[in-house]
Design an enzyme around this catalytic site. Sequence first.
Site, mmCIF file in Angstrom:
data_model
loop_
_atom_site.group_PDB
_atom_site.id
_atom_site.type_symbol
_atom_site.label_atom_id
_atom_site.label_comp_id
_atom_site.label_asym_id
_atom_site.label_seq_id
_atom_site.Cartn_x
_atom_site.Cartn_y
_atom_site.Cartn_z
ATOM 1 N N ARG A 183 6.615 19.439 125.180
ATOM 2 C CA ARG A 183 5.553 19.618 124.176
ATOM 3 C C ARG A 183 5.100 21.066 124.036
ATOM 4 O O ARG A 183 3.952 21.324 123.672
ATOM 5 C CB ARG A 183 4.359 18.709 124.468
ATOM 6 C CG ARG A 183 4.726 17.248 124.722
ATOM 7 C CD ARG A 183 5.352 16.568 123.526
ATOM 8 N NE ARG A 183 4.424 16.303 122.461
ATOM 9 C CZ ARG A 183 3.751 15.161 122.279
ATOM 10 N NH1 ARG A 183 3.930 14.177 123.095
ATOM 11 N NH2 ARG A 183 2.952 15.007 121.270
ATOM 12 N N ARG A 222 0.195 22.248 119.837
ATOM 13 C CA ARG A 222 -1.197 22.703 119.698
ATOM 14 C C ARG A 222 -1.684 23.724 120.689
ATOM 15 O O ARG A 222 -2.755 24.283 120.509
ATOM 16 C CB ARG A 222 -2.111 21.481 119.716
ATOM 17 C CG ARG A 222 -1.940 20.642 118.476
ATOM 18 C CD ARG A 222 -2.357 19.233 118.733
ATOM 19 N NE ARG A 222 -1.562 18.671 119.817
ATOM 20 C CZ ARG A 222 -1.760 17.477 120.340
ATOM 21 N NH1 ARG A 222 -2.751 16.748 119.905
ATOM 22 N NH2 ARG A 222 -0.984 17.019 121.299
ATOM 23 N N ARG A 268 0.006 24.732 111.084
ATOM 24 C CA ARG A 268 -0.394 23.323 110.927
ATOM 25 C C ARG A 268 -1.525 23.181 109.890
ATOM 26 O O ARG A 268 -1.551 22.233 109.110
ATOM 27 C CB ARG A 268 -0.833 22.805 112.304
ATOM 28 C CG ARG A 268 -1.419 21.442 112.375
ATOM 29 C CD ARG A 268 -0.358 20.370 112.218
ATOM 30 N NE ARG A 268 -0.947 19.089 112.504
ATOM 31 C CZ ARG A 268 -1.787 18.451 111.692
ATOM 32 N NH1 ARG A 268 -2.098 18.969 110.537
ATOM 33 N NH2 ARG A 268 -2.296 17.293 112.040
ATOM 34 N N ASP A 270 9.327 14.521 115.951
ATOM 35 C CA ASP A 270 8.658 13.500 116.762
ATOM 36 C C ASP A 270 9.628 12.360 117.032
ATOM 37 O O ASP A 270 10.580 12.159 116.272
ATOM 38 C CB ASP A 270 7.403 12.973 116.062
ATOM 39 C CG ASP A 270 6.444 12.357 117.089
ATOM 40 O OD1 ASP A 270 5.647 13.103 117.658
ATOM 41 O OD2 ASP A 270 6.541 11.150 117.346
ATOM 42 N N TYR A 307 6.058 1.187 120.299
ATOM 43 C CA TYR A 307 5.268 1.592 119.127
ATOM 44 C C TYR A 307 5.518 0.667 117.936
ATOM 45 O O TYR A 307 4.612 0.363 117.159
ATOM 46 C CB TYR A 307 5.583 3.039 118.737
ATOM 47 C CG TYR A 307 4.944 4.054 119.670
ATOM 48 C CD1 TYR A 307 3.578 4.323 119.586
ATOM 49 C CD2 TYR A 307 5.680 4.716 120.628
ATOM 50 C CE1 TYR A 307 2.974 5.232 120.447
ATOM 51 C CE2 TYR A 307 5.091 5.633 121.496
ATOM 52 C CZ TYR A 307 3.740 5.882 121.396
ATOM 53 O OH TYR A 307 3.146 6.778 122.250
HETATM 54 O O1 CP3 Z 1 8.151 19.079 122.756
HETATM 55 C C1 CP3 Z 1 7.918 19.677 121.707
HETATM 56 O O2 CP3 Z 1 7.171 20.654 121.670
HETATM 57 C C2 CP3 Z 1 8.624 19.247 120.443
HETATM 58 C C3 CP3 Z 1 7.902 18.397 119.587
HETATM 59 C C4 CP3 Z 1 7.486 16.987 120.027
HETATM 60 C C5 CP3 Z 1 6.380 16.330 119.432
HETATM 61 N N1 CP3 Z 1 6.352 15.063 119.895
HETATM 62 C C6 CP3 Z 1 5.450 16.949 118.461
HETATM 63 C C7 CP3 Z 1 4.107 16.369 118.283
HETATM 64 C C8 CP3 Z 1 8.081 16.079 120.916
HETATM 65 C C9 CP3 Z 1 9.266 16.259 121.856
HETATM 66 C C10 CP3 Z 1 7.360 14.864 120.815
HETATM 67 C C11 CP3 Z 1 7.720 13.645 121.568
HETATM 68 C C12 CP3 Z 1 6.835 12.480 121.539
HETATM 69 N N2 CP3 Z 1 6.073 12.010 120.497
HETATM 70 C C13 CP3 Z 1 6.686 11.578 122.621
HETATM 71 C C14 CP3 Z 1 7.443 11.661 123.938
HETATM 72 C C15 CP3 Z 1 6.908 12.680 124.864
HETATM 73 C C16 CP3 Z 1 5.602 12.322 125.534
HETATM 74 O O3 CP3 Z 1 4.667 13.130 125.375
HETATM 75 O O4 CP3 Z 1 5.525 11.306 126.220
HETATM 76 C C17 CP3 Z 1 5.770 10.579 122.229
HETATM 77 C C18 CP3 Z 1 5.302 9.411 123.057
HETATM 78 C C19 CP3 Z 1 5.401 10.870 120.862
HETATM 79 C C20 CP3 Z 1 4.495 10.084 119.975
HETATM 80 C C21 CP3 Z 1 3.325 10.886 119.552
HETATM 81 N N3 CP3 Z 1 3.350 11.966 118.677
HETATM 82 C C22 CP3 Z 1 1.970 10.689 119.953
HETATM 83 C C23 CP3 Z 1 1.495 9.601 120.910
HETATM 84 C C24 CP3 Z 1 1.201 11.672 119.312
HETATM 85 C C25 CP3 Z 1 -0.292 11.810 119.353
HETATM 86 C C26 CP3 Z 1 -0.773 12.304 120.643
HETATM 87 C C27 CP3 Z 1 -0.374 13.742 120.872
HETATM 88 O O5 CP3 Z 1 0.310 14.003 121.857
HETATM 89 O O6 CP3 Z 1 -0.758 14.568 120.056
HETATM 90 C C28 CP3 Z 1 2.081 12.480 118.558
HETATM 91 C C29 CP3 Z 1 1.699 13.662 117.743
HETATM 92 C C30 CP3 Z 1 2.431 14.930 117.939
HETATM 93 N N4 CP3 Z 1 3.775 15.055 118.161
HETATM 94 C C31 CP3 Z 1 1.843 16.235 117.896
HETATM 95 C C32 CP3 Z 1 2.897 17.137 118.113
HETATM 96 C C33 CP3 Z 1 2.813 18.648 118.121
HETATM 97 C C34 CP3 Z 1 0.371 16.561 117.639
HETATM 98 C C35 CP3 Z 1 0.025 16.295 116.225
HETATM 99 C C36 CP3 Z 1 -0.519 17.470 115.467
HETATM 100 O O7 CP3 Z 1 -0.193 18.643 115.680
HETATM 101 O O8 CP3 Z 1 -1.277 17.154 114.565
#
Ligand code: CP3
Length: 344
Positions: free
Chosen positions: A26, A30, A39, A76, A153
């Site tokens: 991640r 953010r 963003r 994502d 999900y």
């Molecule tokens: O790793 C990276 O930097 C690459 C991008 C990436 C995102 N999501 C961007 C994202 C990756 C590899 C993911 C994987 C992901 N997404 C997982 C597996 C990894 C883990 O953390 O367990 C899961 C379960 C998700 C599903 C998901 N996406 C959730 C539950 C959420 C909301 C909670 C959160 O972590 O923010 C997201 C949103 C998300 N995915 C954001 C980002 C940068 C934040 C949203 C935003 O910027 O508005």
Amino acid sequence: MQLKNDLLIRAAKGEKVERTPVWLMRQAGRILPEYRKVRASVSGFKELVKTPELAAEVTIQPVDLLGVDAAIIFSDILVIPEAMGLDYEMVEKTGPVFPKTINNASDLDQLRVADAARDLAYVTDAIQLVKKELNGRVPLIGFAGAPWTLFCYMIEGSGSKTFSKARKVLYTDPQMAHKLLDMITQSTITYLKCQIDAGADIVQLFDSWGGILGDNQYNEFSMKYIETICNAITEVPITVFAKGAYLAREKMSSLACETIGLDWNMDIAESRKIIGDQKTLQGNLDPCALYGSYDEIAIQTKSMLNQFGSHRHIANLGHGVYPDTNPDHVRCFIDTVKNFQFNS
Ligand code: CP3
């Protein structure tokens, strides 16, 4: 394109490296003000994901601004359910929400195996842009969710502490569960192959909810499908990260993958003993350690490096970096890994 810094790839393959490579799950997100600026210029998360130029820009930010040894494509795991016909929304401060969910076998008729080349071209376009822009500076990591985590999900419709609806289906309609898991698996294989064709140098599967299943159920409803994916991906090294799946570690040692990710609760020496020396291990500093002082971060990071040793380790956190982490503290973690000398 020859990679100038291929530490991550060599470490994954078990080859000798001058130092331990480092990146953060991640990392593209953010924690960086530069990300938040991009963003804020779009209507929402999904617009960012679906605009290849912007997705490419935020993918590269951590390479330029943090100095990590790899980029991970900004996307994502939920793009696969969407390409299968189940739309999601990313709700501010809440997370992903699926307006429609899968409740029974007839709901599966509304789904299709994803046509990744067509429906996920925005991801492969972003990968091509990133590869061009990186110009071989560091490898690019592609990724997908593990079938079990995506299943969670798609059944539940949002995040959950227990995912009890998803687990319930394993008892009430295991046949439907297998059918859906199989569709996700087929979708994921073509999707990862598209990412590799577009230039991904290594791919990772995220089984974020692997830890909520007992051993037998994990084998039947998660590991089996991860195994199918690992067997199908022969082009580049593959990493499997299953958070909380302690009991699965032994079986993982016989997967056709190069690297296994550890979460921060998995003891390093014990994991190495269980998994053996034929896999690279990735991880596993507690993301909360980055809230500590610079001195404390350095102490914790060095302790972790010493426990893993100099061979077959990729330094990372034990889960994704938390959004309110100070980027300077992230840099301290990265610099500590880069400057570390064993036996010093
Ligand atoms: O790793 C990276 O930097 C690459 C991008 C990436 C995102 N999501 C961007 C994202 C990756 C590899 C993911 C994987 C992901 N997404 C997982 C597996 C990894 C883990 O953390 O367990 C899961 C379960 C998700 C599903 C998901 N996406 C959730 C539950 C959420 C909301 C909670 C959160 O972590 O923010 C997201 C949103 C998300 N995915 C954001 C980002 C940068 C934040 C949203 C935003 O910027 O508005």
